[in-house]
Motif scaffolding. Structure first.
Motif, PDB file in Angstrom:
ATOM      1  N   THR A 151       5.028  -1.559  -5.998  1.00  0.00           N
ATOM      2  CA  THR A 151       6.470  -1.476  -5.736  1.00  0.00           C
ATOM      3  C   THR A 151       6.728  -0.512  -4.579  1.00  0.00           C
ATOM      4  OG1 THR A 151       6.891  -1.901  -8.066  1.00  0.00           O
ATOM      5  CG2 THR A 151       8.715  -0.976  -6.815  1.00  0.00           C
ATOM      6  N   ILE A 152       6.119   0.666  -4.655  1.00  0.00           N
ATOM      7  CA  ILE A 152       6.302   1.662  -3.590  1.00  0.00           C
ATOM      8  C   ILE A 152       5.787   1.102  -2.264  1.00  0.00           C
ATOM      9  CG2 ILE A 152       5.577   3.952  -2.791  1.00  0.00           C
ATOM     10  CD1 ILE A 152       5.433   4.754  -5.804  1.00  0.00           C
ATOM     11  N   HIS A 153       4.651   0.424  -2.338  1.00  0.00           N
ATOM     12  CA  HIS A 153       4.023  -0.143  -1.139  1.00  0.00           C
ATOM     13  C   HIS A 153       4.915  -1.190  -0.470  1.00  0.00           C
ATOM     14  CE1 HIS A 153       0.801  -1.516   1.429  1.00  0.00           C
ATOM     15  NE2 HIS A 153       0.809  -2.727   0.907  1.00  0.00           N
ATOM     16  N   VAL A 154       5.446  -2.129  -1.257  1.00  0.00           N
ATOM     17  CA  VAL A 154       6.249  -3.207  -0.681  1.00  0.00           C
ATOM     18  C   VAL A 154       7.554  -2.654  -0.093  1.00  0.00           C
ATOM     19  CG1 VAL A 154       7.451  -5.386  -1.169  1.00  0.00           C
ATOM     20  CG2 VAL A 154       5.196  -4.973  -2.133  1.00  0.00           C
ATOM     21  N   GLY A 155       8.181  -1.709  -0.797  1.00  0.00           N
ATOM     22  CA  GLY A 155       9.388  -1.066  -0.252  1.00  0.00           C
ATOM     23  C   GLY A 155       9.084  -0.370   1.067  1.00  0.00           C
ATOM     24  N   TYR A 156       7.928   0.262   1.120  1.00  0.00           N
ATOM     25  CA  TYR A 156       7.508   0.965   2.337  1.00  0.00           C
ATOM     26  C   TYR A 156       7.332  -0.021   3.489  1.00  0.00           C
ATOM     27  CZ  TYR A 156       4.609   3.908   5.370  1.00  0.00           C
ATOM     28  OH  TYR A 156       4.113   4.601   6.431  1.00  0.00           O
ATOM     29  N   LEU A 157       6.693  -1.161   3.217  1.00  0.00           N
ATOM     30  CA  LEU A 157       6.472  -2.164   4.264  1.00  0.00           C
ATOM     31  C   LEU A 157       7.796  -2.690   4.815  1.00  0.00           C
ATOM     32  CD1 LEU A 157       3.570  -4.290   2.726  1.00  0.00           C
ATOM     33  CD2 LEU A 157       3.417  -2.518   4.491  1.00  0.00           C
ATOM     34  N   VAL A 245      -1.519   6.172  -9.940  1.00  0.00           N
ATOM     35  CA  VAL A 245      -0.533   5.786  -8.917  1.00  0.00           C
ATOM     36  C   VAL A 245      -0.923   6.409  -7.579  1.00  0.00           C
ATOM     37  CG1 VAL A 245       1.889   5.956  -8.198  1.00  0.00           C
ATOM     38  CG2 VAL A 245       1.340   5.540 -10.602  1.00  0.00           C
ATOM     39  N   LEU A 246      -1.273   7.685  -7.610  1.00  0.00           N
ATOM     40  CA  LEU A 246      -1.635   8.372  -6.362  1.00  0.00           C
ATOM     41  C   LEU A 246      -2.889   7.770  -5.742  1.00  0.00           C
ATOM     42  CD1 LEU A 246      -0.953  12.137  -7.231  1.00  0.00           C
ATOM     43  CD2 LEU A 246       0.596  10.431  -6.265  1.00  0.00           C
ATOM     44  N   GLU A 247      -3.842   7.400  -6.586  1.00  0.00           N
ATOM     45  CA  GLU A 247      -5.075   6.793  -6.059  1.00  0.00           C
ATOM     46  C   GLU A 247      -4.779   5.469  -5.349  1.00  0.00           C
ATOM     47  OE1 GLU A 247      -7.976   8.742  -9.395  1.00  0.00           O
ATOM     48  OE2 GLU A 247      -7.899   6.543  -9.289  1.00  0.00           O
ATOM     49  N   TYR A 248      -3.937   4.649  -5.969  1.00  0.00           N
ATOM     50  CA  TYR A 248      -3.579   3.369  -5.330  1.00  0.00           C
ATOM     51  C   TYR A 248      -2.833   3.615  -4.025  1.00  0.00           C
ATOM     52  CZ  TYR A 248      -4.844   0.826  -9.600  1.00  0.00           C
ATOM     53  OH  TYR A 248      -5.513   0.280 -10.656  1.00  0.00           O
ATOM     54  N   LEU A 249      -1.959   4.608  -3.999  1.00  0.00           N
ATOM     55  CA  LEU A 249      -1.203   4.884  -2.771  1.00  0.00           C
ATOM     56  C   LEU A 249      -2.136   5.396  -1.676  1.00  0.00           C
ATOM     57  CD1 LEU A 249       2.092   6.514  -4.105  1.00  0.00           C
ATOM     58  CD2 LEU A 249       1.721   4.160  -3.349  1.00  0.00           C
ATOM     59  N   ASP A 250      -3.093   6.215  -2.068  1.00  0.00           N
ATOM     60  CA  ASP A 250      -4.081   6.703  -1.099  1.00  0.00           C
ATOM     61  C   ASP A 250      -4.841   5.525  -0.504  1.00  0.00           C
ATOM     62  OD1 ASP A 250      -3.535   9.395  -1.319  1.00  0.00           O
ATOM     63  OD2 ASP A 250      -4.932   9.702  -2.996  1.00  0.00           O
ATOM     64  N   ALA A 251      -5.263   4.618  -1.386  1.00  0.00           N
ATOM     65  CA  ALA A 251      -6.036   3.462  -0.916  1.00  0.00           C
ATOM     66  C   ALA A 251      -5.217   2.603   0.037  1.00  0.00           C
ATOM     67  CB  ALA A 251      -6.502   2.634  -2.109  1.00  0.00           C
ATOM     68  N   ALA A 252      -3.888   2.568  -0.169  1.00  0.00           N
ATOM     69  CA  ALA A 252      -3.025   1.751   0.700  1.00  0.00           C
ATOM     70  C   ALA A 252      -2.549   2.546   1.918  1.00  0.00           C
ATOM     71  CB  ALA A 252      -1.828   1.244  -0.098  1.00  0.00           C
ATOM     72  N   HIS A 253      -3.028   3.784   2.058  1.00  0.00           N
ATOM     73  CA  HIS A 253      -2.639   4.656   3.177  1.00  0.00           C
ATOM     74  C   HIS A 253      -1.132   4.853   3.288  1.00  0.00           C
ATOM     75  CE1 HIS A 253      -6.786   4.414   4.382  1.00  0.00           C
ATOM     76  NE2 HIS A 253      -6.715   3.107   4.410  1.00  0.00           N
ATOM     77  N   ILE A 254      -0.480   5.021   2.158  1.00  0.00           N
ATOM     78  CA  ILE A 254       0.960   5.310   2.179  1.00  0.00           C
ATOM     79  C   ILE A 254       1.124   6.829   2.263  1.00  0.00           C
ATOM     80  CG2 ILE A 254       3.140   5.087   0.910  1.00  0.00           C
ATOM     81  CD1 ILE A 254       2.126   2.363   1.243  1.00  0.00           C
ATOM     82  N   PRO A 255       1.833   7.318   3.271  1.00  0.00           N
ATOM     83  CA  PRO A 255       2.033   8.767   3.364  1.00  0.00           C
ATOM     84  C   PRO A 255       3.056   9.225   2.328  1.00  0.00           C
ATOM     85  CG  PRO A 255       3.204   7.651   5.136  1.00  0.00           C
ATOM     86  CD  PRO A 255       2.505   6.590   4.351  1.00  0.00           C
ATOM     87  N   TYR A 256       2.645  10.076   1.410  1.00  0.00           N
ATOM     88  CA  TYR A 256       3.597  10.552   0.403  1.00  0.00           C
ATOM     89  C   TYR A 256       3.489  12.064   0.258  1.00  0.00           C
ATOM     90  CZ  TYR A 256      -0.519  10.759  -2.641  1.00  0.00           C
ATOM     91  OH  TYR A 256      -1.745  11.045  -3.161  1.00  0.00           O
ATOM     92  N   GLU A 257       4.548  12.647  -0.245  1.00  0.00           N
ATOM     93  CA  GLU A 257       4.497  14.064  -0.581  1.00  0.00           C
ATOM     94  C   GLU A 257       5.081  14.214  -1.986  1.00  0.00           C
ATOM     95  OE1 GLU A 257       8.152  15.844   1.855  1.00  0.00           O
ATOM     96  OE2 GLU A 257       7.042  14.325   2.987  1.00  0.00           O
ATOM     97  N   ILE A 258       4.507  15.116  -2.767  1.00  0.00           N
ATOM     98  CA  ILE A 258       5.018  15.314  -4.125  1.00  0.00           C
ATOM     99  C   ILE A 258       6.176  16.299  -4.063  1.00  0.00           C
ATOM    100  CG2 ILE A 258       4.435  16.235  -6.406  1.00  0.00           C
ATOM    101  CD1 ILE A 258       1.742  14.867  -6.053  1.00  0.00           C
ATOM    102  N   ASP A 259       7.264  15.935  -4.712  1.00  0.00           N
ATOM    103  CA  ASP A 259       8.461  16.770  -4.694  1.00  0.00           C
ATOM    104  C   ASP A 259       8.864  17.050  -6.152  1.00  0.00           C
ATOM    105  OD1 ASP A 259      10.977  17.843  -4.609  1.00  0.00           O
ATOM    106  OD2 ASP A 259      11.771  16.401  -3.157  1.00  0.00           O
ATOM    107  N   HIS A 260       8.617  18.291  -6.585  1.00  0.00           N
ATOM    108  CA  HIS A 260       8.883  18.642  -7.991  1.00  0.00           C
ATOM    109  C   HIS A 260      10.357  18.552  -8.359  1.00  0.00           C
ATOM    110  CE1 HIS A 260       4.778  19.877  -8.584  1.00  0.00           C
ATOM    111  NE2 HIS A 260       4.839  20.656  -7.515  1.00  0.00           N
TER     112      HIS A 260
END
Ligand code: AMP
Length: 424
Positions: A151-157, A245-260
């Motif tokens: 979901t995050i990936h497709v929105g990003y694309l 989730v983070l591992e999949y995002l890493d594999a898809a090279h999506i730049p993310y930052e964790i925001d508490h």
């Protein structure tokens, strides 16, 4: 009380609402086309639900204490006494539809996309309207972490097509148990620091302590420097889920930052919550999260896990590079059709239809009669070729193709017109 409106007021769209025409119309259409195309490649299928839903679906699903339900919903009472609302968001209606149509008996999970107008009675400003447009994705019927990531990936694309530099902010609230325990922890923490919080936030301690986390109030921000984080409060399953989730995002090279501090305004979120932002002012272009408990809060007898997002189309188009989202119908016409005399005008539709069948975009001004005037319109619009169709041509089944720059022209049989044009 409604204020008396003058005729001038009444001849304007309602506050916070606007008309789409010219570029604004086509860029919106282009955005939805591109978003749909990308979503379909990733296995989502389209759904359209009504603009109105039962009020209780939203108040139970999204939550009575949230801003969008408590302050911003447009409510309607029908003549039959039903209490309906103009939908302020998409997920509750999609969940209602999933339950109503027994989509739980389809192969799971069900991937859906939708788009259209949403309504919130907010204070209008740049990028904030009372009727705004969202494109949404929802995956219902599974709690797997890979679905959060897709979901995050497709929105990003979809957002990357804007040409903007998009970043993903991400947090986890943990499962329901963690979220509830975390809320209790926050309440206790904020009660301890009650006097140091801003006035508005003091009132939120009991009703919605999560909202204090992303408070804009300077005093509250100070208190938040030491606030416990949700990630620090996770149990093992929640922690596993987030790691995946983070591992999949890493594999898809999506730049993310964790925001508490990212919690998002709605009651139904558990586990992953995320937002897409751009620019130095961290403008939010969309966001979403997982809502495993939503179906039951809406009164369904079974859990329906799900993850979804909503993209703010108005805002995306305000900041996107010009021409980033061009719809297929807006390819600029290379031909201007000019007709002269009754016979030619009567046969004009035939010519335009031949062009349409060959997907050759054409403009015209059928209401005009005069050659010079039609040529000057073509020139003004910078259209490189004119197709001239006069009395004689109508009788001979010919057209004249005129190169507007070179001012040269050729006669050609209607039957050969499309082929000839394609050679140009
Ligand atoms: P939300 O459903 O509140 O998470 O909103 C998702 C996205 O929709 C936001 O990030 C905004 O880009 C957009 N959005 C929300 N409310 C409005 C509004 N009133 N006007 C324009 N865009 C909005």
């Amino acid at each position: 009380m409604t204020a008396q409106k003058t005729t001038k007021d009444l001849l304007q769209a309602p506050k916070g609402m606007r008309d789409f025409f010219h570029d604004s119309f086509y860029s919106k259409q282009g955005f939805f086309e591109k978003a749909e195309e990308i979503a379909r490649y990733y296995g989502f299928q389209g759904i359209e639900t009504p603009v109105l839903e039962h009020e209780a679906i939203l108040s139970k699903g999204v939550g009575d204490d949230t801003d969008i339900v408590s302050k911003e919903m447009y409510r309607i009472e029908t003549q039959g006494g039903d209490r309906l609302v103009l939908r302020p968001e998409g997920t509750a209606g999609i969940m209602r539809s999933y339950i109503e149509h027994g989509m739980g008996s389809w192969p799971q999970p069900v991937f859906l996309y939708y788009g259209g107008p949403f309504f919130r009675h907010e204070k209008p400003q740049k990028g904030r309207y009372r009727q705004f447009y969202q494109f949404g994705l929802e995956i219902l019927g599974s709690d797997k972490a890979v679905l959060d990531a897709i979901t995050i990936h497709v929105g990003y694309l979809i957002l990357k097509e804007s040409g903007l530099d998009i970043r993903v902010k991400l947090n986890t609230l943990g499962d329901l148990e963690v979220r509830q325990a975390y809320e209790a922890k926050l309440k206790a923490f904020y009660q301890e620091h009650q006097k140091e919080l801003g006035a508005l936030d003091q009132a939120r301690i009991d009703s919605n302590p999560l909202r204090i986390l992303d408070s804009k109030d300077e005093q509250s921000k100070k208190v938040n420097e030491d606030v416990p984080t949700s990630i620090g409060s996770l149990n093992e399953t929640s922690s596993e889920h987030f790691k995946k989730v983070l591992e999949y995002l890493d594999a898809a090279h999506i730049p993310y930052e964790i925001d508490h501090a990212l919690v998002r305004g709605l009651d139904y979120y558990v586990h992953t919550v995320f937002e897409y932002i751009c620019g130095e002012e961290s403008l939010a272009l969309g966001g979403g999260g997982r809502y495993d408990g939503l179906a039951q809060t809406m009164g369904h007898n079974k859990a329906v896990p799900g993850i979804g997002l909503g993209l703010g189309v108005d805002r995306i188009l305000e900041y996107a590079q010009p021409g980033a989202y061009t719809p297929k119908t807006q390819e600029s016409a290379q031909f201007f059709f000019i007709q002269l005399g009754f016979e030619a005008k009567a046969k004009s539709f035939e010519i335009i239809e031949i062009l349409r069948e060959h997907e050759i975009a054409v403009e015209h001004s059928l209401a005009k009669n005069n050659l010079a005037m039609q040529l000057s319109i073509a020139e003004e619009k910078n259209i490189p070729y004119a197709i001239i169709f006069g009395q004689k041509e109508a009788l001979d089944n010919m057209v004249i193709i005129r190169d507007m720059k070179k001012r040269s022209q050729t006669s050609i049989a209607i039957a050969d017109m499309a082929e000839y044009i394609k050679q140009l």
